[in-house]
Write an enzyme that holds these catalytic residues in place. Structure first.
Site, PDB file in Angstrom:
ATOM      1  N   ASN A  50       0.876  -1.170   0.000  1.00 18.51           N
ATOM      2  CA  ASN A  50       0.000   0.000   0.000  1.00 18.51           C
ATOM      3  C   ASN A  50       0.909   1.215   0.000  1.00 18.51           C
ATOM      4  O   ASN A  50       1.527   1.525   1.017  1.00 18.51           O
ATOM      5  CB  ASN A  50      -0.904  -0.023   1.242  1.00 18.51           C
ATOM      6  CG  ASN A  50      -1.727   1.247   1.377  1.00 18.51           C
ATOM      7  OD1 ASN A  50      -1.744   2.078   0.472  1.00 18.51           O
ATOM      8  ND2 ASN A  50      -2.393   1.400   2.511  1.00 18.51           N
ATOM      9  N   TRP A  51       0.975   1.868  -1.158  1.00 16.26           N
ATOM     10  CA  TRP A  51       1.910   2.997  -1.283  1.00 16.26           C
ATOM     11  C   TRP A  51       1.389   4.270  -0.632  1.00 16.26           C
ATOM     12  O   TRP A  51       2.117   5.262  -0.560  1.00 16.26           O
ATOM     13  CB  TRP A  51       2.206   3.253  -2.764  1.00 16.26           C
ATOM     14  CG  TRP A  51       3.209   2.313  -3.338  1.00 16.26           C
ATOM     15  CD1 TRP A  51       3.913   1.348  -2.685  1.00 16.26           C
ATOM     16  CD2 TRP A  51       3.651   2.273  -4.704  1.00 16.26           C
ATOM     17  NE1 TRP A  51       4.763   0.708  -3.551  1.00 16.26           N
ATOM     18  CE2 TRP A  51       4.622   1.250  -4.798  1.00 16.26           C
ATOM     19  CE3 TRP A  51       3.332   2.984  -5.858  1.00 16.26           C
ATOM     20  CZ2 TRP A  51       5.267   0.926  -5.993  1.00 16.26           C
ATOM     21  CZ3 TRP A  51       3.963   2.670  -7.058  1.00 16.26           C
ATOM     22  CH2 TRP A  51       4.918   1.645  -7.117  1.00 16.26           C
ATOM     23  N   LYS A  52       0.139   4.278  -0.235  1.00 16.96           N
ATOM     24  CA  LYS A  52      -0.434   5.493   0.375  1.00 16.96           C
ATOM     25  C   LYS A  52      -0.161   6.686  -0.552  1.00 16.96           C
ATOM     26  O   LYS A  52      -0.186   6.517  -1.758  1.00 16.96           O
ATOM     27  CB  LYS A  52       0.110   5.674   1.801  1.00 16.96           C
ATOM     28  CG  LYS A  52      -0.089   4.388   2.608  1.00 16.96           C
ATOM     29  CD  LYS A  52       0.198   4.517   4.070  1.00 16.96           C
ATOM     30  CE  LYS A  52      -0.067   3.166   4.742  1.00 16.96           C
ATOM     31  NZ  LYS A  52       0.069   3.214   6.193  1.00 16.96           N
TER      32      LYS A  52
ATOM     33  N   HIS B 135      -9.508   1.453   4.791  1.00 17.63           N
ATOM     34  CA  HIS B 135      -8.225   1.554   5.497  1.00 17.63           C
ATOM     35  C   HIS B 135      -8.399   2.483   6.713  1.00 17.63           C
ATOM     36  O   HIS B 135      -9.151   3.446   6.660  1.00 17.63           O
ATOM     37  CB  HIS B 135      -7.148   2.098   4.552  1.00 17.63           C
ATOM     38  CG  HIS B 135      -5.778   1.999   5.135  1.00 17.63           C
ATOM     39  ND1 HIS B 135      -5.295   2.918   6.032  1.00 17.63           N
ATOM     40  CD2 HIS B 135      -4.812   1.069   4.985  1.00 17.63           C
ATOM     41  CE1 HIS B 135      -4.071   2.553   6.401  1.00 17.63           C
ATOM     42  NE2 HIS B 135      -3.756   1.437   5.782  1.00 17.63           N
TER      43      HIS B 135
ATOM     44  N   GLU C  40      -6.637   4.772   7.834  1.00 19.52           N
ATOM     45  CA  GLU C  40      -6.370   6.197   7.566  1.00 19.52           C
ATOM     46  C   GLU C  40      -7.591   6.857   6.939  1.00 19.52           C
ATOM     47  O   GLU C  40      -7.882   8.020   7.205  1.00 19.52           O
ATOM     48  CB  GLU C  40      -5.122   6.337   6.684  1.00 19.52           C
ATOM     49  CG  GLU C  40      -3.855   6.098   7.505  1.00 19.52           C
ATOM     50  CD  GLU C  40      -2.696   5.470   6.757  1.00 19.52           C
ATOM     51  OE1 GLU C  40      -2.676   5.525   5.511  1.00 19.52           O
ATOM     52  OE2 GLU C  40      -1.809   4.910   7.426  1.00 19.52           O
TER      53      GLU C  40
ATOM     54  N   GLU D  92      -5.588  -4.836  10.395  1.00 13.80           N
ATOM     55  CA  GLU D  92      -4.539  -3.845  10.611  1.00 13.80           C
ATOM     56  C   GLU D  92      -4.791  -3.129  11.936  1.00 13.80           C
ATOM     57  O   GLU D  92      -5.570  -2.186  11.981  1.00 13.80           O
ATOM     58  CB  GLU D  92      -4.543  -2.817   9.471  1.00 13.80           C
ATOM     59  CG  GLU D  92      -4.243  -3.403   8.108  1.00 13.80           C
ATOM     60  CD  GLU D  92      -3.601  -2.365   7.185  1.00 13.80           C
ATOM     61  OE1 GLU D  92      -2.601  -2.716   6.559  1.00 13.80           O
ATOM     62  OE2 GLU D  92      -4.075  -1.223   7.123  1.00 13.80           O
TER      63      GLU D  92
ATOM     64  N   GLY E 140       2.604   2.159  10.750  1.00 12.66           N
ATOM     65  CA  GLY E 140       3.563   3.248  10.605  1.00 12.66           C
ATOM     66  C   GLY E 140       4.270   3.618  11.892  1.00 12.66           C
ATOM     67  O   GLY E 140       4.943   4.639  11.971  1.00 12.66           O
TER      68      GLY E 140
ATOM     69  N   SER F  46       3.416  -2.343  10.224  1.00  9.66           N
ATOM     70  CA  SER F  46       4.875  -2.424  10.402  1.00  9.66           C
ATOM     71  C   SER F  46       5.461  -3.783  10.017  1.00  9.66           C
ATOM     72  O   SER F  46       6.364  -4.284  10.685  1.00  9.66           O
ATOM     73  CB  SER F  46       5.256  -2.065  11.846  1.00  9.66           C
ATOM     74  OG  SER F  46       4.848  -0.741  12.147  1.00  9.66           O
TER      75      SER F  46
ATOM     76  N   GLY G 182       2.835  -1.162   4.232  1.00 14.24           N
ATOM     77  CA  GLY G 182       2.971   0.253   3.911  1.00 14.24           C
ATOM     78  C   GLY G 182       4.422   0.610   3.649  1.00 14.24           C
ATOM     79  O   GLY G 182       4.957   0.381   2.563  1.00 14.24           O
ATOM     80  N   GLY G 183       5.097   1.132   4.663  1.00 17.08           N
ATOM     81  CA  GLY G 183       6.459   1.655   4.527  1.00 17.08           C
ATOM     82  C   GLY G 183       7.425   0.743   3.776  1.00 17.08           C
ATOM     83  O   GLY G 183       8.119   1.191   2.858  1.00 17.08           O
TER      84      GLY G 183
HETATM   85  P1  13P Z   1       3.079   0.207   7.635  1.00 18.98           P
HETATM   86  O1  13P Z   1       3.547  -1.075   7.037  1.00 18.98           O
HETATM   87  O2  13P Z   1       3.851   1.413   7.162  1.00 18.98           O
HETATM   88  O3  13P Z   1       2.947   0.135   9.124  1.00 18.98           O
HETATM   89  O4  13P Z   1       1.582   0.470   7.075  1.00 18.98           O
HETATM   90  C1  13P Z   1       0.655  -0.541   7.161  1.00 18.98           C
HETATM   91  C2  13P Z   1      -0.533  -0.177   6.377  1.00 18.98           C
HETATM   92  O5  13P Z   1      -1.251   0.756   6.706  1.00 18.98           O
HETATM   93  C3  13P Z   1      -0.815  -0.942   5.158  1.00 18.98           C
HETATM   94  O6  13P Z   1      -2.071  -0.647   4.656  1.00 18.98           O
END
Ligand code: 13P
Length: 254
Positions: A10-12, A99, A101, A171, A177, A217, A238-239
């Site tokens: 997930n590149w956000k 998600h 966020e 999640e 994050g 994470s 994500g990251g």
């Molecule tokens: P991180 O891997 O950066 O914690 O993010 C997880 C996430 O929100 C994937 O959708």
């Protein structure tokens, strides 16, 4: 029941078109096998088409490209939104829904997620539906209540048959994050709870077949122990998905 592992990035709100192209060209050759698992990338809406065409330019690799959100209507006066049919039109085939966020920063509710989910299924997109508790929920012993409510709300109207086209992601909000990962025990416990709940909301067979990804994470050095758990069928990353080498490492150990 064997469930094919699914690793999705997930590149956000990261990576423009050129960066997406560079990533995809580097990433594809680093993956050892495309048969053993499914691999997806949820990119920014503006680079969906470019990402799809870059994958095709590199060769015939089943790297799935998807969006990170969509509206439930096909079109309309909804400034800034994109529809499932627009996503479909880019050649992308997946979409992340609900998600945390989106829920926390943009006020998305379970009811909206349910509408989006119905629309995504109509367009034949593979939805990844996210659920997860906040730190406050966990500390007050409400984790399972929150998950149960999210599952009931988001999957309202889903049939036994269409559950088979849905991917879920657990999640925990406190692990996103933050560098804090749920322990393997915490993650497996939540995944088992979700599957148990689905087996009552749907049929046990449908619940057994659905893939539940862990997100929060996930990194190359913690992915293996999480993916080894019996109810963890993949990861939403994500990251660590922003770097082709680290995402490929995770895919290769799945
Ligand atoms: P991180 O891997 O950066 O914690 O993010 C997880 C996430 O929100 C994937 O959708």
């Amino acid at each position: 029941m064997t469930r094919k592992p699914f690793i999705a990035g997930n590149w956000k709100m990261y990576k423009n078109g050129q960066q997406a192209q560079d990533f995809i060209r580097q990433f594809i050759p680093l993956v050892n096998s495309w048969e053993a698992h499914q691999v997806g990338l949820a990119v920014s809406a503006t680079v969906l088409k470019e990402a799809v065409s870059t994958v095709a330019t590199v060769g015939s690799f089943p790297l799935i490209i998807g969006a990170q959100n969509m509206h439930w209507e096909i079109e309309g006066a909804f400034t800034g939104e994109i529809s499932g049919s627009m996503i479909k039109g880019t050649g992308a085939t997946m979409v992340i829904l609900g998600h945390s966020e989106r829920r926390q920063l943009f006020g998305e509710t379970d009811e909206w997620v349910a509408r989006k989910l119905a629309a995504a299924l109509d367009y034949g997109l593979t939805p990844i539906v996210c659920v997860g508790e906040t730190l406050q929920d966990r500390e007050s012993g409400r984790t399972f209540n929150v998950l149960a409510n999210q599952l009931t709300g988001c999957l309202a109207g889903v049939s036994d048959h269409s559950l088979g086209s849905i991917v879920l992601a657990y999640e925990p909000v406190w692990a996103i994050g933050t560098g804090v990962t749920a322990t393997v025990e915490q993650a497996q416990e939540a995944h088992a709870f979700i599957r148990g709940r689905l087996s009552r909301q749907f049929s046990p067979q449908a619940a057994e077949a659905v893939r539940i990804l862990y997100g929060g994470s996930v990194k190359p050095d913690n992915a293996k122990s999480l993916l080894d758990q019996s109810d963890i069928d993949g990861a939403l990353i994500g990251g660590a998905s922003l770097d082709p080498v680290s995402l490929a490492k995770i895919v290769n150990l799945a």
